[in-house]
Scaffold this motif. Structure first.
Motif, PDB file in Angstrom:
ATOM      1  N   ARG A 208      -7.673 -10.551  -3.735  1.00 48.79           N
ATOM      2  CA  ARG A 208      -6.922 -11.530  -2.954  1.00 48.79           C
ATOM      3  C   ARG A 208      -5.920 -12.319  -3.796  1.00 48.79           C
ATOM      4  O   ARG A 208      -5.371 -13.316  -3.320  1.00 48.79           O
ATOM      5  CB  ARG A 208      -7.852 -12.499  -2.209  1.00 48.79           C
ATOM      6  N   LYS A 209      -5.692 -11.889  -5.040  1.00 46.95           N
ATOM      7  CA  LYS A 209      -4.759 -12.608  -5.909  1.00 46.95           C
ATOM      8  C   LYS A 209      -3.605 -11.702  -6.326  1.00 46.95           C
ATOM      9  O   LYS A 209      -2.466 -11.904  -5.919  1.00 46.95           O
ATOM     10  CB  LYS A 209      -5.490 -13.145  -7.142  1.00 46.95           C
ATOM     11  N   THR A 210      -3.892 -10.725  -7.169  1.00 47.73           N
ATOM     12  CA  THR A 210      -2.857  -9.837  -7.697  1.00 47.73           C
ATOM     13  C   THR A 210      -3.255  -8.387  -7.454  1.00 47.73           C
ATOM     14  O   THR A 210      -4.437  -8.031  -7.578  1.00 47.73           O
ATOM     15  CB  THR A 210      -2.646 -10.066  -9.207  1.00 47.73           C
ATOM     16  N   TYR A 211      -2.254  -7.563  -7.132  1.00 47.22           N
ATOM     17  CA  TYR A 211      -2.498  -6.167  -6.789  1.00 47.22           C
ATOM     18  C   TYR A 211      -1.525  -5.279  -7.567  1.00 47.22           C
ATOM     19  O   TYR A 211      -0.436  -5.707  -7.968  1.00 47.22           O
ATOM     20  CB  TYR A 211      -2.303  -5.934  -5.288  1.00 47.22           C
ATOM     21  N   GLY A 212      -1.926  -4.037  -7.775  1.00 43.40           N
ATOM     22  CA  GLY A 212      -1.092  -3.021  -8.379  1.00 43.40           C
ATOM     23  C   GLY A 212      -1.011  -1.803  -7.477  1.00 43.40           C
ATOM     24  O   GLY A 212      -1.566  -1.783  -6.369  1.00 43.40           O
ATOM     25  N   THR A 213      -0.330  -0.756  -7.960  1.00 42.52           N
ATOM     26  CA  THR A 213      -0.134   0.464  -7.191  1.00 42.52           C
ATOM     27  C   THR A 213      -0.589   1.649  -8.020  1.00 42.52           C
ATOM     28  O   THR A 213      -0.275   1.732  -9.217  1.00 42.52           O
ATOM     29  CB  THR A 213       1.345   0.631  -6.799  1.00 42.52           C
TER      30      THR A 213
ATOM     31  N   GLU B 105       5.193  -4.077  -4.893  1.00 46.64           N
ATOM     32  CA  GLU B 105       6.462  -4.441  -4.286  1.00 46.64           C
ATOM     33  C   GLU B 105       7.299  -3.197  -4.024  1.00 46.64           C
ATOM     34  O   GLU B 105       7.185  -2.178  -4.716  1.00 46.64           O
ATOM     35  CB  GLU B 105       7.225  -5.405  -5.197  1.00 46.64           C
ATOM     36  N   ALA B 106       8.178  -3.312  -3.014  1.00 48.96           N
ATOM     37  CA  ALA B 106       9.032  -2.179  -2.650  1.00 48.96           C
ATOM     38  C   ALA B 106       9.994  -1.825  -3.776  1.00 48.96           C
ATOM     39  O   ALA B 106      10.243  -0.639  -4.046  1.00 48.96           O
ATOM     40  CB  ALA B 106       9.796  -2.514  -1.368  1.00 48.96           C
TER      41      ALA B 106
ATOM     42  N   ARG C 128       1.123   7.540   2.273  1.00 50.22           N
ATOM     43  CA  ARG C 128       0.944   6.121   1.963  1.00 50.22           C
ATOM     44  C   ARG C 128       0.108   5.469   3.049  1.00 50.22           C
ATOM     45  O   ARG C 128      -0.192   6.073   4.092  1.00 50.22           O
ATOM     46  CB  ARG C 128       2.312   5.434   1.881  1.00 50.22           C
ATOM     47  N   ASP C 129      -0.268   4.189   2.796  1.00 50.43           N
ATOM     48  CA  ASP C 129      -0.937   3.428   3.842  1.00 50.43           C
ATOM     49  C   ASP C 129       0.122   2.791   4.729  1.00 50.43           C
ATOM     50  O   ASP C 129       1.311   3.090   4.633  1.00 50.43           O
ATOM     51  CB  ASP C 129      -1.890   2.390   3.241  1.00 50.43           C
ATOM     52  N   ARG C 130      -0.275   1.861   5.598  1.00 50.74           N
ATOM     53  CA  ARG C 130       0.658   1.296   6.568  1.00 50.74           C
ATOM     54  C   ARG C 130       1.462   0.135   6.012  1.00 50.74           C
ATOM     55  O   ARG C 130       2.128  -0.578   6.763  1.00 50.74           O
ATOM     56  CB  ARG C 130      -0.120   0.812   7.800  1.00 50.74           C
ATOM     57  N   SER C 131       1.441  -0.070   4.717  1.00 52.21           N
ATOM     58  CA  SER C 131       2.145  -1.198   4.129  1.00 52.21           C
ATOM     59  C   SER C 131       3.650  -1.071   4.344  1.00 52.21           C
ATOM     60  O   SER C 131       4.250  -0.018   4.085  1.00 52.21           O
ATOM     61  CB  SER C 131       1.837  -1.279   2.625  1.00 52.21           C
ATOM     62  N   GLY C 132       4.278  -2.139   4.806  1.00 56.07           N
ATOM     63  CA  GLY C 132       5.716  -2.143   4.967  1.00 56.07           C
ATOM     64  C   GLY C 132       6.460  -2.092   3.651  1.00 56.07           C
ATOM     65  O   GLY C 132       7.574  -1.555   3.565  1.00 56.07           O
ATOM     66  N   GLU C 133       5.869  -2.655   2.581  1.00 49.07           N
ATOM     67  CA  GLU C 133       6.501  -2.613   1.261  1.00 49.07           C
ATOM     68  C   GLU C 133       6.635  -1.177   0.773  1.00 49.07           C
ATOM     69  O   GLU C 133       7.687  -0.785   0.249  1.00 49.07           O
ATOM     70  CB  GLU C 133       5.685  -3.438   0.266  1.00 49.07           C
ATOM     71  N   TYR C 134       5.574  -0.374   0.929  1.00 45.14           N
ATOM     72  CA  TYR C 134       5.641   1.016   0.495  1.00 45.14           C
ATOM     73  C   TYR C 134       6.628   1.806   1.342  1.00 45.14           C
ATOM     74  O   TYR C 134       7.309   2.711   0.838  1.00 45.14           O
ATOM     75  CB  TYR C 134       4.253   1.646   0.558  1.00 45.14           C
ATOM     76  N   ALA C 135       6.709   1.501   2.638  1.00 45.24           N
ATOM     77  CA  ALA C 135       7.671   2.194   3.497  1.00 45.24           C
ATOM     78  C   ALA C 135       9.101   1.905   3.054  1.00 45.24           C
ATOM     79  O   ALA C 135       9.937   2.821   2.961  1.00 45.24           O
ATOM     80  CB  ALA C 135       7.456   1.768   4.951  1.00 45.24           C
ATOM     81  N   ARG C 136       9.394   0.641   2.765  1.00 47.91           N
ATOM     82  CA  ARG C 136      10.741   0.300   2.314  1.00 47.91           C
ATOM     83  C   ARG C 136      11.025   0.867   0.923  1.00 47.91           C
ATOM     84  O   ARG C 136      12.142   1.314   0.637  1.00 47.91           O
ATOM     85  CB  ARG C 136      10.910  -1.223   2.307  1.00 47.91           C
ATOM     86  N   GLY C 137      10.025   0.831   0.038  1.00 51.62           N
ATOM     87  CA  GLY C 137      10.224   1.386  -1.297  1.00 51.62           C
ATOM     88  C   GLY C 137      10.484   2.881  -1.268  1.00 51.62           C
ATOM     89  O   GLY C 137      11.344   3.393  -1.999  1.00 51.62           O
ATOM     90  N   ALA C 138       9.755   3.609  -0.412  1.00 55.37           N
ATOM     91  CA  ALA C 138       9.959   5.051  -0.303  1.00 55.37           C
ATOM     92  C   ALA C 138      11.322   5.360   0.305  1.00 55.37           C
ATOM     93  O   ALA C 138      12.018   6.290  -0.130  1.00 55.37           O
ATOM     94  CB  ALA C 138       8.847   5.665   0.536  1.00 55.37           C
TER      95      ALA C 138
END
Length: 566
Positions: free
Chosen positions: A187-192, A210-211, A229-239
């Protein structure tokens, strides 16, 4: 050199005393061919081996010209692999040679053994390799404890330094890429994490989700054709930014999760339908094992009235908080700002504002719920007592305690709605088990052939008596069956389902339909393509295990070493 035993008259035999005969059975062939074992000394638990290179000359590391001109001597003390469980220290008599090439910038140089002992190293190459592999498998602290048992004591920080020095493997740009997130701190910091789905290998780790970060990686590694990918909007925009020609596929696991969450939210807003007794089983006669005689104890008015005052006060406080939340929302404050000002969780504020009116607490029915109309009608008559009403309830099949009836009537006399829970602990309830929101949302998404008879019965209690529930269940089953049949052509079927969802009149299902409409191409890819993020989730679980071995404190470079090299 010494191998298994020293022949009589050899230099090693002349210097090894009688006290060292316990080492004669050991094989010292691990030493370089040019080295000679001069002496062996036991110092407590340590075994000290004094060795020296017998080569007459060495090459300059800069100009590669050989030199036999010895300039000076010094002793190096590197650690080596333990013999048995005895730590081994080498006393290496090292020579410095003078470079005979006048054009070379190096005046003197020390003799070197590239495959055995690195310059300035405190441990041999094979010991460093073993310790690096131990750190790679079990981490710093775990490796420190394991090496203590093996007789190769070193610190956890040293193991991590050795691990960070290992070169990362090279990789080719994957054709099919799996993308998912993982947490450095929950719930604080995430990676990919990036996975080559064809080779089943982890490709790389990114410092955030981040995208822009994902788009930059895709631009630096062109050639990705399919991205799951999952349903994350950030990954959709990054792709879309980094690899616009790549086909995006929404993971089916996350799609099922979105469907279940939508059903759970919808059921939570209709919780009264779940808490109502779905299959009442009235009893025409009292149970045979319960006597008809009434208890002699009188109602405990003090306890009931005290509880009544506490509950009423809490209800008033909750209602006041709701009015404050509604007022702040009408004034234009955000959910987070309202939660901070009122002192509630943000999820509670969201739940309250999504409902119409004050959200009264929903408690499960008690054994008196089915007799509430009779009790209220009986109390409107002129002559009655708690004992009389209790006797009449027993005649009708009531199996609860006298104290429960007394407390229930005390609430009614005070002009308040009584709580639905049973006041007296240990009262047996003859009612259907409550239908839970999460359980029912899970049953909505399961295939009919996977339902047990008990699941089918409980699902039927809700679906068969609630027309709106029948419509929702049919819509959810149409969508989940479409996802289960993948890969199959389904763009037209998905379009039809989205149209039905938008026309359903249920806000939660409409919201799900709009999200699917926005990510239409990726969801079609999930239906029509065999690729998914299944193995990506498995690699995330592996990464979590590695982090737990390091007490959840692994940084990005350390995680990269352990997950890419192990």
């Amino acid at each position: 050199m010494l191998a298994n035993s020293a022949p009589a008259g050899s230099p090693a035999a002349s210097v090894l005393g009688a006290s060292q005969t316990e080492y004669w059975g050991m094989d010292f062939s691990f030493l370089p061919d040019s080295w000679q074992l001069l002496d062996s000394v036991q110092d407590g638990e340590y075994l000290i081996l004094r060795v020296q290179d017998q080569s007459s000359s060495h090459r300059c590391p800069h100009c590669q010209q050989p030199s036999a001109h010895v300039h000076s001597h010094y002793v190096r003390r590197p650690q080596d692999l333990a013999l048995g469980q005895r730590p081994v220290t080498l006393l290496v008599h090292t020579r410095r040679f003078r470079c005979l090439n006048p054009a070379c910038s190096c005046v003197t140089f020390a003799e070197r053994w590239p495959d055995w002992l690195e310059p300035h190293a405190q441990r041999t190459c094979r010991l460093a390799q073993r310790q690096s592999q131990v750190a790679l498998q079990v981490g710093g602290e775990g490796g420190h404890r394991l090496l203590q048992i093996l007789g190769e004591v070193t610190s956890a920080d040293t193991l991590l330094r050795l691990l960070r020095r290992l070169p990362l493997p090279e990789f080719t740009t994957p054709r099919v890429l799996g993308v998912d997130d993982f947490c450095f701190r929950r719930r604080k910091t995430y990676g990919t994490i990036l996975i080559d789905l064809e080779r089943h290998q982890v490709v790389d780790l990114l410092q955030d989700r981040e995208a822009a970060t994902l788009a930059r990686w895709l631009q630096d590694h062109p050639g990705v054709e399919v991205m799951s990918r999952d349903r994350s909007g950030e990954y959709a925009r990054g792709a879309a930014s980094g690899a616009p020609d790549a086909q995006q596929i929404a993971d089916r696991f996350h799609l099922f999760g979105n469907i279940r969450e939508a059903v759970e939210t919808w059921l939570r807003h209709h919780r009264e339908e779940l808490r109502e007794c779905p299959d009442p089983m009235p009893r025409s006669s009292p149970p045979p094992d319960r006597p008809l005689a009434k208890p002699a104890a009188r109602p405990r008015r003090t306890t009931t009235r005290r509880r009544l005052r506490v509950v009423v006060a809490r209800r008033a406080e909750r209602a006041q908080r709701y009015e404050q939340v509604a007022g702040l929302f009408a004034a234009g404050h955000s959910f987070s700002a309202i939660a901070r000002q009122v002192g509630l969780a943000r999820s509670t504020v969201t739940e309250w504002l999504r409902r119409e009116g004050f959200p009264a607490r929903q408690t499960p029915p008690s054994s008196l719920t089915r007799y509430a109309p009779f009790i209220q009608a009986r109390m409107t008559q002129r002559e009655w007592t708690v004992t009389q009403i209790f006797d009449e309830l027993v005649q009708q099949g009531y199996g609860g305690a006298f104290s429960g009836v007394s407390a229930y009537m005390t609430w009614l006399r005070e002009g308040h709605e009584p709580p639905a829970t049973v006041d007296q602990l240990g009262v047996a309830l003859s009612r259907e088990k409550r239908l839970g929101v999460r359980e029912m949302s899970w049953l909505f998404t399961l295939a009919p052939d996977r339902l047990t008879p008990e699941m089918t019965r409980r699902l039927g209690l809700l679906v068969n008596r609630w027309p709106q529930c029948q419509t929702t269940y049919a819509l959810i089953q149409q969508l989940t069956s479409l996802l289960r049949q993948a890969p199959t052509p389904g763009s037209s079927l998905l379009t039809t389902w989205i149209t039905k969802a938008l026309n359903s009149g249920m806000a939660e299902i409409q919201r799900l339909g709009r999200s699917f409409q926005k990510d239409f191409a990726a969801i079609c890819g999930a239906i029509e393509s065999p690729w998914s993020n299944g193995q990506t989730e498995g690699q995330v679980n592996r990464l979590k295990l590695i982090k737990r071995q390091m007490f959840g404190r692994g940084k990005l470079d350390l995680l990269k070493c352990r997950i890419l090299l192990a």
